[in-house]
Scaffold this motif. Structure first.
Motif, PDB file in Angstrom:
ATOM      1  N   PHE A  32     -14.573  26.245  21.244  1.00 43.91           N
ATOM      2  CA  PHE A  32     -13.408  25.981  22.092  1.00 43.91           C
ATOM      3  C   PHE A  32     -12.911  24.539  21.967  1.00 43.91           C
ATOM      4  O   PHE A  32     -12.608  23.887  22.968  1.00 43.91           O
ATOM      5  CB  PHE A  32     -13.701  26.316  23.558  1.00 43.91           C
ATOM      6  N   HIS A  33     -12.771  24.065  20.730  1.00 39.29           N
ATOM      7  CA  HIS A  33     -12.358  22.687  20.482  1.00 39.29           C
ATOM      8  C   HIS A  33     -11.068  22.608  19.676  1.00 39.29           C
ATOM      9  O   HIS A  33     -10.940  21.773  18.784  1.00 39.29           O
ATOM     10  CB  HIS A  33     -13.468  21.923  19.756  1.00 39.29           C
ATOM     11  N   GLY A  34     -10.103  23.454  19.969  1.00 40.93           N
ATOM     12  CA  GLY A  34      -8.840  23.424  19.237  1.00 40.93           C
ATOM     13  C   GLY A  34      -8.116  22.091  19.376  1.00 40.93           C
ATOM     14  O   GLY A  34      -7.985  21.559  20.475  1.00 40.93           O
ATOM     15  N   THR A  35      -7.625  21.556  18.252  1.00 39.83           N
ATOM     16  CA  THR A  35      -6.961  20.254  18.216  1.00 39.83           C
ATOM     17  C   THR A  35      -5.944  20.227  17.077  1.00 39.83           C
ATOM     18  O   THR A  35      -5.910  21.112  16.228  1.00 39.83           O
ATOM     19  CB  THR A  35      -7.962  19.106  17.972  1.00 39.83           C
ATOM     20  N   GLY A  36      -5.108  19.176  17.044  1.00 35.53           N
ATOM     21  CA  GLY A  36      -4.400  18.787  15.832  1.00 35.53           C
ATOM     22  C   GLY A  36      -2.990  19.269  15.623  1.00 35.53           C
ATOM     23  O   GLY A  36      -2.362  18.903  14.638  1.00 35.53           O
ATOM     24  N   THR A  37      -2.424  20.072  16.524  1.00 33.69           N
ATOM     25  CA  THR A  37      -1.162  20.747  16.252  1.00 33.69           C
ATOM     26  C   THR A  37       0.079  19.897  16.488  1.00 33.69           C
ATOM     27  O   THR A  37       1.186  20.311  16.153  1.00 33.69           O
ATOM     28  CB  THR A  37      -1.066  22.014  17.115  1.00 33.69           C
ATOM     29  N   CYS A  38      -0.090  18.732  17.094  1.00 33.56           N
ATOM     30  CA  CYS A  38       1.014  17.765  17.255  1.00 33.56           C
ATOM     31  C   CYS A  38       0.527  16.413  16.751  1.00 33.56           C
ATOM     32  O   CYS A  38       0.649  15.386  17.407  1.00 33.56           O
ATOM     33  CB  CYS A  38       1.468  17.663  18.709  1.00 33.56           C
ATOM     34  N   SER A  39      -0.024  16.413  15.576  1.00 37.80           N
ATOM     35  CA  SER A  39      -0.808  15.309  15.056  1.00 37.80           C
ATOM     36  C   SER A  39      -0.035  13.994  14.977  1.00 37.80           C
ATOM     37  O   SER A  39       1.142  13.960  14.613  1.00 37.80           O
ATOM     38  CB  SER A  39      -1.324  15.687  13.664  1.00 37.80           C
ATOM     39  N   ILE A  40      -0.757  12.898  15.298  1.00 37.74           N
ATOM     40  CA  ILE A  40      -0.208  11.561  15.084  1.00 37.74           C
ATOM     41  C   ILE A  40       0.101  11.402  13.599  1.00 37.74           C
ATOM     42  O   ILE A  40      -0.722  11.708  12.740  1.00 37.74           O
ATOM     43  CB  ILE A  40      -1.203  10.472  15.522  1.00 37.74           C
ATOM     44  N   GLY A  41       1.296  10.913  13.312  1.00 44.43           N
ATOM     45  CA  GLY A  41       1.729  10.737  11.937  1.00 44.43           C
ATOM     46  C   GLY A  41       2.558  11.893  11.413  1.00 44.43           C
ATOM     47  O   GLY A  41       3.298  11.723  10.447  1.00 44.43           O
ATOM     48  N   LYS A  42       2.445  13.072  12.030  1.00 43.36           N
ATOM     49  CA  LYS A  42       3.195  14.243  11.586  1.00 43.36           C
ATOM     50  C   LYS A  42       4.220  14.694  12.627  1.00 43.36           C
ATOM     51  O   LYS A  42       5.377  14.937  12.302  1.00 43.36           O
ATOM     52  CB  LYS A  42       2.235  15.390  11.264  1.00 43.36           C
ATOM     53  N   VAL A  43       3.786  14.812  13.860  1.00 37.16           N
ATOM     54  CA  VAL A  43       4.669  15.271  14.933  1.00 37.16           C
ATOM     55  C   VAL A  43       5.024  14.123  15.870  1.00 37.16           C
ATOM     56  O   VAL A  43       6.153  14.012  16.336  1.00 37.16           O
ATOM     57  CB  VAL A  43       4.028  16.435  15.713  1.00 37.16           C
ATOM     58  N   VAL A  44       4.045  13.275  16.145  1.00 40.19           N
ATOM     59  CA  VAL A  44       4.284  12.099  16.987  1.00 40.19           C
ATOM     60  C   VAL A  44       3.935  10.844  16.195  1.00 40.19           C
ATOM     61  O   VAL A  44       3.178  10.888  15.229  1.00 40.19           O
ATOM     62  CB  VAL A  44       3.455  12.148  18.293  1.00 40.19           C
ATOM     63  N   ASP A  45       4.487   9.718  16.635  1.00 44.22           N
ATOM     64  CA  ASP A  45       4.160   8.451  15.988  1.00 44.22           C
ATOM     65  C   ASP A  45       2.917   7.858  16.669  1.00 44.22           C
ATOM     66  O   ASP A  45       2.383   8.452  17.619  1.00 44.22           O
ATOM     67  CB  ASP A  45       5.362   7.502  16.009  1.00 44.22           C
ATOM     68  N   PRO A  46       2.424   6.711  16.209  1.00 45.95           N
ATOM     69  CA  PRO A  46       1.206   6.158  16.821  1.00 45.95           C
ATOM     70  C   PRO A  46       1.336   5.812  18.300  1.00 45.95           C
ATOM     71  O   PRO A  46       0.317   5.619  18.960  1.00 45.95           O
ATOM     72  CB  PRO A  46       0.937   4.909  15.972  1.00 45.95           C
ATOM     73  N   GLU A  47       2.558   5.740  18.810  1.00 43.25           N
ATOM     74  CA  GLU A  47       2.732   5.545  20.255  1.00 43.25           C
ATOM     75  C   GLU A  47       2.979   6.866  20.974  1.00 43.25           C
ATOM     76  O   GLU A  47       3.398   6.882  22.131  1.00 43.25           O
ATOM     77  CB  GLU A  47       3.860   4.546  20.514  1.00 43.25           C
ATOM     78  N   LEU A  48       2.714   7.967  20.275  1.00 42.98           N
ATOM     79  CA  LEU A  48       2.749   9.326  20.813  1.00 42.98           C
ATOM     80  C   LEU A  48       4.160   9.826  21.109  1.00 42.98           C
ATOM     81  O   LEU A  48       4.342  10.833  21.799  1.00 42.98           O
ATOM     82  CB  LEU A  48       1.869   9.447  22.074  1.00 42.98           C
ATOM     83  N   ARG A  49       5.175   9.161  20.556  1.00 46.28           N
ATOM     84  CA  ARG A  49       6.562   9.588  20.729  1.00 46.28           C
ATOM     85  C   ARG A  49       6.884  10.701  19.744  1.00 46.28           C
ATOM     86  O   ARG A  49       6.597  10.587  18.541  1.00 46.28           O
ATOM     87  CB  ARG A  49       7.497   8.401  20.519  1.00 46.28           C
ATOM     88  N   VAL A  50       7.472  11.788  20.239  1.00 46.60           N
ATOM     89  CA  VAL A  50       7.836  12.912  19.377  1.00 46.60           C
ATOM     90  C   VAL A  50       8.937  12.462  18.417  1.00 46.60           C
ATOM     91  O   VAL A  50       9.965  11.913  18.842  1.00 46.60           O
ATOM     92  CB  VAL A  50       8.311  14.120  20.217  1.00 46.60           C
ATOM     93  N   LYS A  51       8.733  12.701  17.163  1.00 52.32           N
ATOM     94  CA  LYS A  51       9.689  12.268  16.153  1.00 52.32           C
ATOM     95  C   LYS A  51      11.006  13.024  16.306  1.00 52.32           C
ATOM     96  O   LYS A  51      11.027  14.252  16.443  1.00 52.32           O
ATOM     97  CB  LYS A  51       9.112  12.494  14.750  1.00 52.32           C
ATOM     98  N   GLY A  52      12.091  12.293  16.311  1.00 52.44           N
ATOM     99  CA  GLY A  52      13.411  12.899  16.365  1.00 52.44           C
ATOM    100  C   GLY A  52      13.986  13.078  17.742  1.00 52.44           C
ATOM    101  O   GLY A  52      15.134  13.514  17.880  1.00 52.44           O
ATOM    102  N   VAL A  53      13.207  12.762  18.788  1.00 53.74           N
ATOM    103  CA  VAL A  53      13.684  12.913  20.167  1.00 53.74           C
ATOM    104  C   VAL A  53      13.306  11.661  20.944  1.00 53.74           C
ATOM    105  O   VAL A  53      12.167  11.204  20.882  1.00 53.74           O
ATOM    106  CB  VAL A  53      13.067  14.149  20.863  1.00 53.74           C
TER     107      VAL A  53
END
Length: 521
Positions: free
Chosen positions: A455-476
Motif C-alpha cells: 500500500f505504498h503507491g506514489t509518483g503520479t504527479c512527480s516533481i520534474g514531470k507534473v510539478v516543479d521543485p516548488e510543487l507548482r503544477v506546470k502550466g497553471v
C-alpha cells in the motif's frame, strides 16, 4: 473565499492546514471527502485491518495485473480525517539518503529534507543528528513486541544478518523493531498530531463529507474547487492557491477531471483540456510484498488481543497486544552484495495476514515476506469515465520490468532461510502459505500467485514531470500538489513519513519562508 484551499485532509493535507493557519493573516480551508476520525478502531493500532473496505476507505483495486495471474490487487486509502495515516500500519520509515539525492531535484536532497523530518518529529528516544523532539508527530517504539517478532529478529541474526536499532539513522541494513507513529500506545495520525490542535483557530475552516470534482481554472489560474456533498453542489474559492493533497490515486484523478493531463485521453472522454501534460498519472510505483505465512498452535499471535485482560491493559496502560501495528519488526537486505543500498525489506507481523489483510485469520500464525524497494516497473492512473465520482483506473504493472521478478525470488529465498533458523522454528513448522519447494519454478509460481501490495503507491504527479521543485503544477498558476504523488520514486521507506515532511516543506514554500538550514548527517 479563502486564501488557501487544500483538497484532502490526509497525511500531508493535515500538516499543511496546521502550518499555513499558524499565520493569522491568512485564511485556510481544508476539504475532506470523508468524515471525522471518531471511530474507535482508528485509534486502536491492532484494529487497522477492520477499517478496510469500510466508509473510511476509498477501497481501490487495480485492474487485472498481467504478471500476477491477472489478479486485481487491493489498495486501501484513507477516506477520513488523517487520510491513510488514520488507517495504515503506522510505520515511521524514511527513505534512504540515496533515494532523496537520486530524485535530482533542487531543494529535495536528503540534507535539505532531513530538517523537515526533524521539525515534524517528537521522538521518544530524544533528539540527535537524525531525529527531533517537540514536533507535532509522536514517533515511538512499539509497545507490543510480540514474542514471535523477537524470534524473527533473532532468526535473522542467526541467518547471518546484522541487527539495526534505528532504520531512520545512519544505515538501513539489518533487522530490528520499527518505530511507529503512536502516542501512549494509540495511533497518532496527522489529524491527531496536526489538524485537531489547529481547528480552534478562527482562520482555519474544515469541510467534511465533500468530494471535490474539479479545480476551477480561469485564464490559466486556479481560482477554487467545486464538488458535491450529497445532492448539493459546493463551490469554494481560493484567493491565493489551491493545493491538492489527495495522494497517488486521487490527485492525478482530480487533475485530469480538471482538464490537466494527456490531451488525447481527455479528449476521448469529452473533458475540456486546460493543460496537455502526458505525464499526469504516469510513473505510478509501489512496494509489492510476497507474504510467507506459517501457522502453529501456540497462543501468541494477535488473535489473543481481544481477550478481556488485554483490552483492560490497553485501556488502562496503553500497552499490550492491542498496541501492535501489525508489522512490528523487519529488516533491510541487499540481494546482491554490489548494491549501494538495500533493495529488499522485510515486514513481519505476529498474525495471519492473508489476501491483502482481507482474509480472516483462522489460527495463530506469523506473516512476513520480502518487499521490493527499487523495482523498475511503472504503472499509471487513468480515467474510465468523465464522471468524477467514478473510481480511477489503476494499473501498477507489477513485475513488468526485467529483473523485478528475480529480486522477488531472491527475497523469498532469504525469507525461507530465516524460517529454518532455530529461534523461529517453533512458529514455522506448518506452511500455511509458502512455496512448495525452493526450486526456481515453485518460487516464481508462488510470487505470481500471492504477491500483493504493501500500500505504498506514489509518483503520479512527480516533481520534474507534473510539478516543479516548488510543487507548482506546470502550466497553471495558483495550483500545487503536496502529497506522495510528487515523489519521483517511493524510495526505501514507508511513504507516510515522507508525506509529512512534504507537507512541512510545502507550507514554507507557500508562505514564502526560507528553507530550513541543511542538516547534514
Amino acid at each position: 473565499m479563502y486564501d488557501y484551499v487544500i483538497v484532502g485532509a490526509g497525511s500531508a493535507g493535515c500538516v499543511l492546514a496546521a502550518r499555513l493557519s499558524e499565520d493569522p493573516d491568512v485564511t485556510v480551508c481544508v476539504i475532506e471527502a470523508g468524515s471525522y476520525d471518531t471511530a474507535e478502531n482508528i485509534h486502536i493500532p491492532a484494529a487497522f485491518g477492520e477499517l478496510f473496505r469500510t466508509r473510511y476507505d476509498w477501497d481501490y483495486d487495480t485492474h487485472e495485473e498481467p504478471e500476477l495471474n491477472r489478479r486485481r490487487i487491493f489498495h486501501p486509502r484513507g477516506k477520513v480525517l488523517g487520510g491513510t495515516s488514520s488507517i495504515n500500519a503506522m510505520l515511521y520509515l524514511r527513505a534512504n539518503k540515496l533515494d532523496y539525492d537520486g530524485w535530482g531535484q533542487p531543494g529535495w536532497t536528503y540534507d535539505e529534507i532531513l530538517p523537515y523530518f526533524k521539525r515534524s518529529e517528537d521522538n521518544e528516544r530524544g533528539a540527535d543528528e537524525f531525529h527531533g523532539v517537540g514536533g507535532p508527530m509522536s514517533v515511538s517504539d512499539g509497545r507490543s513486541k510480540n514474542i514471535q517478532s523477537r524470534a524473527f529478529i533473532e532468526s535473522a541474526l542467526q541467518a547471518g544478518f546484522a541487527e539495526n536499532a534505528d532504520f531512520n539513522g545512519k544505515t538501513q541494513d539489518g533487522f530490528g523493531f520499527f518505530q511507529v507513529t503512536q502516542r501512549n500506545g494509540r495511533r497518532c495520525s496527522t489529524a491527531v498530531a496536526y489538524l485537531h490542535p489547529a481547528l480552534g483557530r478562527p482562520n482555519l475552516t474544515l469541510e467534511t463529507n465533500l468530494q471535490v470534482h474539479r479545480v476551477l481554472i480561469e485564464n490559466g489560474r486556479a481560482t477554487g474547487v467545486t464538488g458535491h456533498r450529497g445532492d448539493d453542489t459546493v463551490t469554494i474559492r481560493a484567493g491565493r492557491e489551491v493545493i491538492l493533497s489527495g495522494g497517488a490515486y486521487n490527485s492525478p484523478h482530480l487533475l485530469m477531471h480538471s482538464g490537466i493531463g494527456p490531451a488525447d485521453h481527455l479528449n476521448l472522454l469529452g473533458i475540456d483540456v486546460q493543460v496537455d501534460n502526458p505525464e499526469v498519472g504516469t510513473n505510478l510505483q509501489d512496494h509489492p510484498i510476497v507474504p510467507l505465512i506459517y501457522s502453529h498452535d501456540l497462543p501468541v499471535s494477535l488473535l489473543i488481543a481481544e481477550e478481556p485482560q488485554y483490552i483492560k491493559e490497553f485501556e488502562e496502560h496503553g500497552t499490550g497486544p492491542l498496541t501492535s501495528n501489525g508489522p512490528e519488526c523487519g529488516g533491510y537486505v541487499r540481494t546482491d552484495s554490489g548494491l549501494p543500498a538495500p533493495d529488499v525489506a522485510f515486514f513481519t507481523g505476529p498474525l495471519m495476514f492473508a489476501d491483502s489483510g482481507l482474509g480472516l485469520p483462522t489460527g495463530h500464525a506469523i506473516t512476513y515476506g520480502p518487499v521490493l524497494l527499487t523495482q523498475g516497473s511503472r504503472g499509471a492512473v487513468t480515467l474510465d469515465s468523465n464522471d468524477p465520482t467514478t473510481k480511477p483506473k489503476i494499473q501498477h504493472s507489477y513485475f513488468s520490468a526485467d529483473g523485478d521478478l528475480d529480486v522477488a525470488v531472491a527475497g523469498v529465498r532469504i525469507g525461507m532461510e530465516i524460517a529454518r533458523q532455530r529461534a523461529l522454528s517453533p512458529y514455522t513448522k506448518t506452511h500455511y502459505r509458502a512455496p512448495e519447494s525452493d526450486s526456481d519454478k515453485d518460487v516464481r509460481a508462488y510470487v505470481r500467485a500471492y504477491t500483493h501490495s504493501i500500500f505504498h503507491g506514489t509518483g503520479t504527479c512527480s516533481i520534474g514531470k507534473v510539478v516543479d521543485p516548488e510543487l507548482r503544477v506546470k502550466g497553471v498558476e495558483g495550483l500545487r500538489v503536496a502529497d506522495v504523488s510528487v515523489m519521483p520514486t517511493p524510495g526505501r521507506g514507508a511513504p507516510n513519513a515522507t508525506a509529512i515532511a512534504i507537507g512541512e516543506k510545502a507550507a514554507d514554500l507557500l508562505l514564502g519562508r526560507p528553507a530550513l538550514p541543511k542538516s547534514p548527517a
